[in-house]
Design a protein around this motif. Structure first.
Motif, PDB file in Angstrom:
ATOM      1  N   ALA A 255       0.833  -1.203   0.000  1.00 45.85           N
ATOM      2  CA  ALA A 255       0.000   0.000   0.000  1.00 45.85           C
ATOM      3  C   ALA A 255       0.870   1.256   0.000  1.00 45.85           C
ATOM      4  CB  ALA A 255      -0.931   0.000   1.215  1.00 45.85           C
ATOM      5  N   LEU A 256       1.906   1.255   0.819  1.00 44.18           N
ATOM      6  CA  LEU A 256       2.828   2.389   0.839  1.00 44.18           C
ATOM      7  C   LEU A 256       3.537   2.525  -0.509  1.00 44.18           C
ATOM      8  CD1 LEU A 256       4.357   1.872   4.397  1.00 44.18           C
ATOM      9  CD2 LEU A 256       2.862   3.751   3.685  1.00 44.18           C
ATOM     10  N   GLY A 257       3.884   1.391  -1.109  1.00 44.41           N
ATOM     11  CA  GLY A 257       4.503   1.408  -2.425  1.00 44.41           C
ATOM     12  C   GLY A 257       3.572   1.959  -3.491  1.00 44.41           C
ATOM     13  N   ILE A 258       2.295   1.629  -3.371  1.00 41.98           N
ATOM     14  CA  ILE A 258       1.298   2.153  -4.311  1.00 41.98           C
ATOM     15  C   ILE A 258       1.222   3.673  -4.204  1.00 41.98           C
ATOM     16  CG2 ILE A 258      -1.201   2.287  -4.738  1.00 41.98           C
ATOM     17  CD1 ILE A 258      -1.321  -0.731  -4.116  1.00 41.98           C
ATOM     18  N   ILE A 259       1.244   4.178  -2.979  1.00 49.31           N
ATOM     19  CA  ILE A 259       1.217   5.634  -2.775  1.00 49.31           C
ATOM     20  C   ILE A 259       2.458   6.272  -3.414  1.00 49.31           C
ATOM     21  CG2 ILE A 259       1.399   7.456  -1.035  1.00 49.31           C
ATOM     22  CD1 ILE A 259      -1.394   6.272  -1.260  1.00 49.31           C
ATOM     23  N   CYS A 260       3.619   5.650  -3.212  1.00 48.25           N
ATOM     24  CA  CYS A 260       4.846   6.173  -3.826  1.00 48.25           C
ATOM     25  C   CYS A 260       4.740   6.171  -5.351  1.00 48.25           C
ATOM     26  CB  CYS A 260       6.047   5.332  -3.402  1.00 48.25           C
ATOM     27  SG  CYS A 260       6.526   5.484  -1.669  1.00 48.25           S
ATOM     28  N   ALA A 261       4.255   5.061  -5.902  1.00 55.33           N
ATOM     29  CA  ALA A 261       4.142   4.954  -7.363  1.00 55.33           C
ATOM     30  C   ALA A 261       3.160   5.976  -7.922  1.00 55.33           C
ATOM     31  CB  ALA A 261       3.707   3.535  -7.742  1.00 55.33           C
ATOM     32  N   ALA A 262       2.047   6.176  -7.223  1.00 60.27           N
ATOM     33  CA  ALA A 262       1.050   7.151  -7.679  1.00 60.27           C
ATOM     34  C   ALA A 262       1.626   8.565  -7.644  1.00 60.27           C
ATOM     35  CB  ALA A 262      -0.204   7.056  -6.818  1.00 60.27           C
ATOM     36  N   ASN A 263       2.369   8.883  -6.583  1.00 60.05           N
ATOM     37  CA  ASN A 263       2.961  10.211  -6.483  1.00 60.05           C
ATOM     38  C   ASN A 263       4.085  10.411  -7.489  1.00 60.05           C
ATOM     39  OD1 ASN A 263       1.938  12.084  -4.206  1.00 60.05           O
ATOM     40  ND2 ASN A 263       1.871  10.045  -3.287  1.00 60.05           N
ATOM     41  N   PHE A 264       4.826   9.336  -7.783  1.00 59.15           N
ATOM     42  CA  PHE A 264       5.842   9.427  -8.834  1.00 59.15           C
ATOM     43  C   PHE A 264       5.179   9.822 -10.145  1.00 59.15           C
ATOM     44  CE2 PHE A 264       8.246   7.673 -12.369  1.00 59.15           C
ATOM     45  CZ  PHE A 264       9.553   8.055 -12.084  1.00 59.15           C
ATOM     46  N   SER A 265       4.078   9.155 -10.486  1.00 64.26           N
ATOM     47  CA  SER A 265       3.367   9.458 -11.733  1.00 64.26           C
ATOM     48  C   SER A 265       2.807  10.866 -11.723  1.00 64.26           C
ATOM     49  CB  SER A 265       2.239   8.444 -11.945  1.00 64.26           C
ATOM     50  OG  SER A 265       2.750   7.153 -12.157  1.00 64.26           O
ATOM     51  N   LYS A 266       2.260  11.277 -10.572  1.00 66.39           N
ATOM     52  CA  LYS A 266       1.714  12.635 -10.477  1.00 66.39           C
ATOM     53  C   LYS A 266       2.825  13.671 -10.652  1.00 66.39           C
ATOM     54  CE  LYS A 266       0.853  14.252  -6.370  1.00 66.39           C
ATOM     55  NZ  LYS A 266       1.805  15.403  -6.302  1.00 66.39           N
ATOM     56  N   ASN A 267       3.945  13.465  -9.970  1.00 67.78           N
ATOM     57  CA  ASN A 267       5.047  14.424 -10.055  1.00 67.78           C
ATOM     58  C   ASN A 267       5.624  14.530 -11.462  1.00 67.78           C
ATOM     59  OD1 ASN A 267       4.725  14.760  -7.308  1.00 67.78           O
ATOM     60  ND2 ASN A 267       6.473  13.477  -6.740  1.00 67.78           N
ATOM     61  N   MET A 268       5.499  13.438 -12.230  1.00 76.24           N
ATOM     62  CA  MET A 268       5.998  13.424 -13.606  1.00 76.24           C
ATOM     63  C   MET A 268       4.915  13.847 -14.603  1.00 76.24           C
ATOM     64  SD  MET A 268       9.179  12.374 -13.277  1.00 76.24           S
ATOM     65  CE  MET A 268       9.693  11.728 -14.860  1.00 76.24           C
ATOM     66  N   ASN A 269       3.804  14.358 -14.080  1.00 77.89           N
ATOM     67  CA  ASN A 269       2.657  14.777 -14.901  1.00 77.89           C
ATOM     68  C   ASN A 269       2.101  13.640 -15.753  1.00 77.89           C
ATOM     69  OD1 ASN A 269       2.723  17.562 -14.063  1.00 77.89           O
ATOM     70  ND2 ASN A 269       4.515  17.840 -15.380  1.00 77.89           N
ATOM     71  N   MET A 270       2.135  12.441 -15.198  1.00 81.33           N
ATOM     72  CA  MET A 270       1.596  11.275 -15.888  1.00 81.33           C
ATOM     73  C   MET A 270       0.206  10.896 -15.375  1.00 81.33           C
ATOM     74  SD  MET A 270       4.963   8.842 -15.860  1.00 81.33           S
ATOM     75  CE  MET A 270       6.501   9.276 -16.661  1.00 81.33           C
ATOM     76  N   MET A 271      -0.075  11.177 -14.098  1.00 79.70           N
ATOM     77  CA  MET A 271      -1.354  10.816 -13.491  1.00 79.70           C
ATOM     78  C   MET A 271      -1.986  12.053 -12.869  1.00 79.70           C
ATOM     79  SD  MET A 271      -2.212   8.041 -10.440  1.00 79.70           S
ATOM     80  CE  MET A 271      -2.383   6.565 -11.452  1.00 79.70           C
ATOM     81  N   SER A 272      -3.290  12.192 -13.073  1.00 83.54           N
ATOM     82  CA  SER A 272      -3.985  13.357 -12.541  1.00 83.54           C
ATOM     83  C   SER A 272      -4.191  13.231 -11.037  1.00 83.54           C
ATOM     84  CB  SER A 272      -5.332  13.528 -13.230  1.00 83.54           C
ATOM     85  OG  SER A 272      -6.243  12.519 -12.792  1.00 83.54           O
ATOM     86  N   MET A 273      -4.357  14.381 -10.376  1.00 87.55           N
ATOM     87  CA  MET A 273      -4.618  14.386  -8.945  1.00 87.55           C
ATOM     88  C   MET A 273      -5.910  13.638  -8.614  1.00 87.55           C
ATOM     89  SD  MET A 273      -3.694  15.122  -5.925  1.00 87.55           S
ATOM     90  CE  MET A 273      -2.388  16.336  -6.049  1.00 87.55           C
ATOM     91  N   PHE A 274      -6.872  13.653  -9.530  1.00 87.87           N
ATOM     92  CA  PHE A 274      -8.132  12.941  -9.309  1.00 87.87           C
ATOM     93  C   PHE A 274      -7.882  11.455  -9.054  1.00 87.87           C
ATOM     94  CE2 PHE A 274     -11.468  10.236 -11.112  1.00 87.87           C
ATOM     95  CZ  PHE A 274     -12.573  10.642 -10.357  1.00 87.87           C
ATOM     96  N   HIS A 275      -7.063  10.842  -9.893  1.00 93.87           N
ATOM     97  CA  HIS A 275      -6.782   9.416  -9.740  1.00 93.87           C
ATOM     98  C   HIS A 275      -5.948   9.148  -8.485  1.00 93.87           C
ATOM     99  CE1 HIS A 275      -8.451   7.914 -13.525  1.00 93.87           C
ATOM    100  NE2 HIS A 275      -8.028   9.030 -14.078  1.00 93.87           N
ATOM    101  N   VAL A 276      -4.999  10.027  -8.208  1.00 94.41           N
ATOM    102  CA  VAL A 276      -4.172   9.862  -7.008  1.00 94.41           C
ATOM    103  C   VAL A 276      -5.049   9.924  -5.757  1.00 94.41           C
ATOM    104  CG1 VAL A 276      -2.299  10.848  -5.624  1.00 94.41           C
ATOM    105  CG2 VAL A 276      -2.126  10.793  -8.123  1.00 94.41           C
ATOM    106  N   GLU A 277      -5.947  10.896  -5.706  1.00 95.55           N
ATOM    107  CA  GLU A 277      -6.825  11.040  -4.543  1.00 95.55           C
ATOM    108  C   GLU A 277      -7.765   9.844  -4.408  1.00 95.55           C
ATOM    109  OE1 GLU A 277      -8.691  14.806  -5.140  1.00 95.55           O
ATOM    110  OE2 GLU A 277      -7.051  15.914  -4.167  1.00 95.55           O
ATOM    111  N   HIS A 278      -8.198   9.292  -5.533  1.00 96.75           N
ATOM    112  CA  HIS A 278      -9.070   8.111  -5.512  1.00 96.75           C
ATOM    113  C   HIS A 278      -8.323   6.926  -4.885  1.00 96.75           C
ATOM    114  CE1 HIS A 278     -12.693   6.119  -6.320  1.00 96.75           C
ATOM    115  NE2 HIS A 278     -12.670   6.019  -7.644  1.00 96.75           N
TER     116      HIS A 278
END
Length: 357
Positions: A255-278
């Motif tokens: 779960a912690l790894g998933i959070i890291c991966a999601a934030n990596f994608s967000k920081n690289m402008n690959m994933m929107s904040m909407f998906h990260v928050e979900h």
């Protein structure tokens, strides 16, 4: 096979039984008292005349070479041969150790697995991977050795405590993120039923998880390509798990790894904040951590350095599985250190800067 009883196991065992076959049951010591009577009766009802059954309760705190060697010694002392059948009963660690030992004993003998945790039902028992940890690296030594039978008794999930149950849910949620947005939405929309272990919801999430993993494994049995997306969150998670001396449950580290991966994608402008928050929302609802517990005093540099020895690292470069949106994932090679460190910091409790007055 998924059932809510042990009764159909007798029929399944008859299908793979042979005269004079020896059964060696490896069961998690922690659940031995709970299931030993039912399992013993089931196997004795299924065997043929003159077949022997050995039940060996093992402590699986350490998924190590030493544990494997002890198991191989018992195989030898009980004179298992190439027709013998090893039976793994318990969580993912039991499946990994017993399957690994079976795969190298006499160059490989048959084994079956009866997973009793959600984590082992949806992950460890599917796909043929076996292995043990080595020198602080998760699953560094192992083989591919498919079980002859996976028999899932959903009723065993009633005995899990909350931490054990949600550990499996982390893997279930991962499948939705990497492969099926509709499945992710099902988990989100039916979160109360999933949390309360409603039988229909359990059957749905187990069946769908197995289906997703099986389809991916079928495309890439030896883990050289697309199968690597199953490691979403795991490159971070395995490093965290090892640095915490395996005292934080696997699914919590994932779960912690998933959070890291999601934030990596967000920081690289690959994933929107909407998906990260979900993603944050669903993990938090089930009680999975989105921050590393404070008692584990790790730094981002600690975690990064451990990630460099992950078995998926190549030429000193970290390979990550990333998602641009919920429902798909791809392989990202050669992630830059600063970007990885930034993603790791999203799970750390940071002290506010000192203000001098």
């Amino acid at each position: 096979m998924i059932r809510n009883t042990w009764s159909d196991l007798v029929l399944e065992l008859h299908k793979i039984n042979t005269p004079q076959r020896k059964f060696f049951i490896v069961i998690d010591e922690a659940i031995f008292d709970t299931y030993s009577d039912d399992i013993s009766k089931t196997f004795r009802a299924s065997v043929l005349i003159n077949q022997s059954i050995t039940i060996f309760a093992i402590n699986v705190e350490a998924k190590s070479i030493a544990t494997t060697m002890a198991l191989l010694k018992y195989f030898h002392e009980n004179r298992l041969d190439r027709s013998s059948l090893v039976v793994a009963i318990g969580g993912g660690a039991i499946s990994d150790i017993a399957g690994f030992a079976a795969s190298i004993y006499m160059r490989g003998i048959d084994y079956i697995t009866l997973p009793t945790t959600l984590l082992s039902m949806v992950d460890a028992s599917i796909g043929g991977k076996t292995g043990v940890d080595f020198e602080g690296v998760k699953n560094l030594i192992g083989t591919f050795h498919n079980p002859s039978l996976v028999y899932i008794n959903v009723d065993t999930l009633k005995s899990l405590n909350h931490a054990q149950y949600i550990s499996g849910l982390a893997e279930v949620i991962k499948y939705g993120i990497i492969s099926d947005s509709n499945f992710f939405e099902y988990i989100s929309d039916h979160r109360q039923e999933v949390a309360s272990r409603n039988p229909e919801a359990l059957e749905k999430i187990i069946n769908t998880s197995i289906s997703i993993k099986s389809k991916i494994v079928a495309e890439d049995a030896k883990d050289r390509g697309i199968r690597q997306i199953l490691n979403y969150g795991h490159t971070f998670g395995h490093a965290i798990e090892a640095l915490c001396d395996f005292k934080l449950p696997h699914g919590h580290c994932v779960a912690l790894g998933i959070i890291c991966a999601a934030n990596f994608s967000k920081n690289m402008n690959m994933m929107s904040m909407f998906h990260v928050e979900h993603i944050y929302d669903i993990l938090s609802f089930f009680g999975l951590p989105t921050k590393l517990p404070k008692k584990f005093k790790l730094t981002a540099e600690d975690i990064y350095q451990k990630m460099l020895v992950d078995k998926k690292a190549e030429n000193g470069n970290i390979t990550l599985i990333i998602s641009h949106k919920i429902g798909s994932a791809n392989i990202h090679r050669g992630a830059e250190k600063d970007d990885v460190i930034s993603a790791i910091k999203s799970i750390l409790w940071e002290r506010p800067p000192l203000v001098l007055v």
